[in-house]
Design an enzyme around this catalytic site. Structure first.
Site, PDB file in Angstrom:
ATOM      1  N   SER A 138      29.053  40.346 -27.917  1.00 21.20           N
ATOM      2  CA  SER A 138      30.145  40.822 -27.869  1.00 21.20           C
ATOM      3  C   SER A 138      30.760  40.875 -27.237  1.00 21.20           C
ATOM      4  O   SER A 138      30.415  40.965 -26.629  1.00 21.20           O
ATOM      5  CB  SER A 138      30.012  42.422 -28.909  1.00 21.20           C
ATOM      6  N   TYR A 160      19.967  38.136 -31.808  1.00 19.55           N
ATOM      7  CA  TYR A 160      19.788  36.846 -31.901  1.00 19.55           C
ATOM      8  C   TYR A 160      18.425  37.099 -30.800  1.00 19.55           C
ATOM      9  O   TYR A 160      18.622  37.979 -29.946  1.00 19.55           O
ATOM     10  CB  TYR A 160      19.791  35.890 -31.308  1.00 19.55           C
ATOM     11  N   ASP A 188      19.770  32.070 -38.766  1.00 20.65           N
ATOM     12  CA  ASP A 188      20.656  31.060 -39.232  1.00 20.65           C
ATOM     13  C   ASP A 188      20.223  29.979 -38.116  1.00 20.65           C
ATOM     14  O   ASP A 188      21.107  28.913 -38.304  1.00 20.65           O
ATOM     15  CB  ASP A 188      21.896  31.354 -40.152  1.00 20.65           C
ATOM     16  N   HIS A 256      26.230  31.292 -41.906  1.00 24.00           N
ATOM     17  CA  HIS A 256      27.453  31.616 -40.380  1.00 24.00           C
ATOM     18  C   HIS A 256      28.801  31.096 -40.647  1.00 24.00           C
ATOM     19  O   HIS A 256      29.061  30.589 -39.228  1.00 24.00           O
ATOM     20  CB  HIS A 256      26.883  30.748 -39.435  1.00 24.00           C
ATOM     21  N   ARG A 259      29.484  28.202 -39.333  1.00 22.02           N
ATOM     22  CA  ARG A 259      29.318  27.329 -37.971  1.00 22.02           C
ATOM     23  C   ARG A 259      28.336  26.611 -37.468  1.00 22.02           C
ATOM     24  O   ARG A 259      28.117  26.215 -36.182  1.00 22.02           O
ATOM     25  CB  ARG A 259      29.894  28.438 -37.204  1.00 22.02           C
TER      26      ARG A 259
HETATM   27  C1  LIG Z   1      33.981  33.610 -34.504  1.00 17.06           C
HETATM   28  C2  LIG Z   1      32.989  33.815 -34.834  1.00 17.06           C
HETATM   29  C3  LIG Z   1      31.900  34.175 -34.346  1.00 17.06           C
HETATM   30  C4  LIG Z   1      30.349  34.559 -34.737  1.00 17.06           C
HETATM   31  N1  LIG Z   1      29.329  35.326 -33.329  1.00 17.06           N
HETATM   32  C5  LIG Z   1      28.432  35.607 -34.786  1.00 17.06           C
HETATM   33  C6  LIG Z   1      27.184  36.298 -33.880  1.00 17.06           C
HETATM   34  O1  LIG Z   1      27.281  36.056 -32.421  1.00 17.06           O
HETATM   35  N2  LIG Z   1      26.648  36.758 -35.186  1.00 17.06           N
HETATM   36  C7  LIG Z   1      26.260  36.415 -36.227  1.00 17.06           C
HETATM   37  O2  LIG Z   1      25.373  36.056 -36.089  1.00 17.06           O
HETATM   38  N3  LIG Z   1      27.036  35.243 -36.865  1.00 17.06           N
HETATM   39  C8  LIG Z   1      27.726  34.757 -36.072  1.00 17.06           C
HETATM   40  N4  LIG Z   1      29.062  34.219 -36.490  1.00 17.06           N
HETATM   41  C9  LIG Z   1      28.947  34.431 -38.225  1.00 17.06           C
HETATM   42  C10 LIG Z   1      29.323  35.896 -39.058  1.00 17.06           C
HETATM   43  O3  LIG Z   1      28.725  36.873 -39.210  1.00 17.06           O
HETATM   44  C11 LIG Z   1      29.800  35.429 -40.301  1.00 17.06           C
HETATM   45  O4  LIG Z   1      28.076  35.129 -40.892  1.00 17.06           O
HETATM   46  C12 LIG Z   1      30.620  34.483 -40.924  1.00 17.06           C
HETATM   47  O5  LIG Z   1      31.729  35.060 -40.435  1.00 17.06           O
HETATM   48  C13 LIG Z   1      31.502  35.153 -42.442  1.00 17.06           C
HETATM   49  O6  LIG Z   1      31.838  33.998 -42.432  1.00 17.06           O
HETATM   50  P1  LIG Z   1      33.629  34.003 -42.828  1.00 17.06           P
HETATM   51  O7  LIG Z   1      34.685  34.106 -40.986  1.00 17.06           O
HETATM   52  O8  LIG Z   1      34.586  33.244 -43.494  1.00 17.06           O
HETATM   53  O9  LIG Z   1      33.885  35.197 -43.595  1.00 17.06           O
HETATM   54  C14 LIG Z   1      30.008  34.430 -36.116  1.00 17.06           C
HETATM   55  C15 LIG Z   1      32.046  34.438 -37.343  1.00 17.06           C
HETATM   56  C16 LIG Z   1      32.841  33.703 -36.441  1.00 17.06           C
HETATM   57  C17 LIG Z   1      33.900  33.878 -36.837  1.00 17.06           C
END
Ligand SMILES: Cc1cc2nc3c(=O)[nH]c(=O)nc-3n(C[C@H](O)[C@H](O)[C@H](O)COP(=O)(O)O)c2cc1C
Ligand SMILES: *[C@@H]1O[C@H](CO)[C@@H](O)[C@H](O)[C@H]1NC(C)=O
Ligand SMILES: *[C@@H]1O[C@H](CO)[C@@H](O)[C@H](O)[C@H]1NC(C)=O
Ligand SMILES: *[C@@H]1O[C@H](CO)[C@@H](O)[C@H](O)[C@H]1NC(C)=O
Ligand SMILES: *[C@@H]1O[C@H](CO)[C@@H](O)[C@H](O)[C@H]1NC(C)=O
Length: 367
Positions: A138, A160, A188, A256, A259
């Site tokens: 964050s 993490y 993941d 994730h 991503r």
């Molecule tokens: C901009 C962004 C940053 C993210 N950062 C993290 C993170 O720091 N830690 C984590 O566990 N997941 C992270 N995620 C994954 C989200 O927790 C989640 O799994 C995902 O966004 C769900 O899909 P959606 O965006 O289609 O709803 C991130 C996703 C996005 C879009």
């Protein structure tokens, strides 16, 4: 699966030409234009939007996360009294009560949408009565986010866990001291992700070292904290089963948001695999799921298999461009959709939704 040869042949020509809609064209942009004064639409600069929007590689998993829900059509039940369905919206997540079976998934860098960053998310979650899980990455420190929580608000902390146990112990202690009620260990992404869209703006992944995530580590981490440890990023029924064997209290089915590993399955596909293998898995462990949930009807497919709560990432991050009211608005829209969609599906009690309300033979070009 017996359809695969025929459909593959029929679809081969169509498939190549099929356009991908990043988001379905619901006309919402025009609607916003009509009811908001000109100039009040969010000014999310290209770099900021790209960081949120981005998926790994060719973004096939990102796309699949959005498209998978519509591959499974509903079997709506008629002539059912659904007039009390809204009473079934509240649920508990790991024993904590919330107003709805969805939560704000951990997403880094909320400052990319709004200068108040995560403060809007934590306050919006409190106002909506839903769970918020701040990301380790964050913009604001976990302590600052917790200080902005309402008195009776429950937060879980996403982590993490690095290879360095000294550093890990610091994270655990900080989260405990700040009042977080559970740790959400993201498993993941032990490696770096190739995020090509974001790389153009130099806002791709920042994973610097290969991270060791093992069951032995889990046992060790449990001896380092009082907080329950949830695993986020389960992508097969086999890992879900192993989590049950290791007495993990809850798991998050997630790739994730598409991503990390392009080609990784959507949460719905993993939930189907689990259900086919052993539907009682959903009673043995609390199962949450995220990825591509945009509508109440998306969430209903996951809940139908036994998922307890669904996570939403990008919609809340985008909405934060409007600050806390934007965050609350997403929650309000989704609650309304859950009520309306379950009513139209003939489900009078969201807690009793079952797998029979969905036709699990995939339709379209993919079977
Ligand atoms: C901009 C962004 C940053 C993210 N950062 C993290 C993170 O720091 N830690 C984590 O566990 N997941 C992270 N995620 C994954 C989200 O927790 C989640 O799994 C995902 O966004 C769900 O899909 P959606 O965006 O289609 O709803 C991130 C996703 C996005 C879009
Ligand atoms: C949570 O909800 C349950 C059932 O609605 C209720 O019995 C319980 O008292 C609630 N717990 C708290 C801490 O509010
Ligand atoms: C984009 O993100 C940067 C980095 O936090 C921030 O300084 C900038 O204000 C953001 N732009 C918008 C329009 O929110
Ligand atoms: C939390 O506190 C507020 C007032 O501060 C109250 O209105 C609300 O009902 C409380 N929620 C729960 C779940 O106890
Ligand atoms: C582990 O982390 C601690 C505290 O951050 C640091 O002092 C130490 O040098 C690190 N150890 C290694 C091997 O990197």
């Amino acid at each position: 699966m017996r359809y695969s040869l025929i459909t593959a042949t029929l679809a081969s020509g169509v498939f190549a030409a099929r356009p991908f809609l990043n988001e379905p064209d619901t006309g919402i942009v025009d609607a916003l234009g009509a009811s908001f004064p000109v100039g009040s639409l969010p000014d999310i600069k290209n770099m900021n939007y790209t960081y949120y929007r981005n998926g790994a590689g060719g973004e096939w998993s990102y796309r699949n996360n959005l498209e998978v829900y519509n591959r499974y059509r509903f079997k709506p039940r008629m002539m059912v009294d659904i007039t009390k369905v809204q009473d079934s919206l509240p649920t508990s997540i790991l024993g904590h009560n919330f107003s709805a079976p969805f939560y704000i998934s951990p997403c880094a860098r909320a400052d990319y949408a709004h200068p108040e960053a995560e403060i809007n998310l934590v306050k919006g979650a409190a106002a909506a009565g839903i769970l918020y899980i701040p990301s380790l990455y964050s913009h604001l420190p976990m302590e600052t986010i917790a200080e902005n929580a309402a008195e009776n608000q429950t937060l879980f902390a996403q982590l993490y866990i690095p290879n360095n146990d000294t550093q890990t112990q610091t994270y655990f202690d900080r989260a405990e001291k700040a009042g977080y009620k559970a740790l959400v260990w993201t498993i993941d992404s032990p490696g770096d992700a190739s995020r090509q869209r974001a790389a153009r703006f130099d806002v791709g992944s920042s994973n610097v070292e290969l991270t060791r995530n093992t069951w032995e580590d889990l046992e060790k981490y449990r001896s380092m904290t009082k907080l329950p440890i949830i695993l986020k990023g389960v992508q097969t029924a086999a890992v879900a089963k192993a989590a049950i064997e290791h007495k993990v209290p809850a798991i998050v089915l997630s790739n994730h948001g598409g991503r990390n590993l392009d080609g990784s399955p959507s949460a719905l596909e993993v939930a189907i695999e689990m259900y086919q293998e052993d539907p009682t898995m959903f009673q043995k462990i609390e199962v949450y799921a995220d990825g591509g949930v945009r509508y109440g009807s998306d969430a209903l497919r996951l809940l139908a298999l036994g998922v307890r709560a669904v996570g939403i990432g990008r919609p809340f991050m985008y909405a934060n461009a409007f600050g806390q009211p934007g965050v609350e608005k997403v929650a309000q829209i989704l609650k309304g959709e859950l009520i309306g969609d379950s009513a139209n599906l003939g489900v009078p009690d969201l807690k009793k939704i079952d797998a029979e309300v969905v036709n699990w033979t995939p339709n379209g070009w993919y079977s």
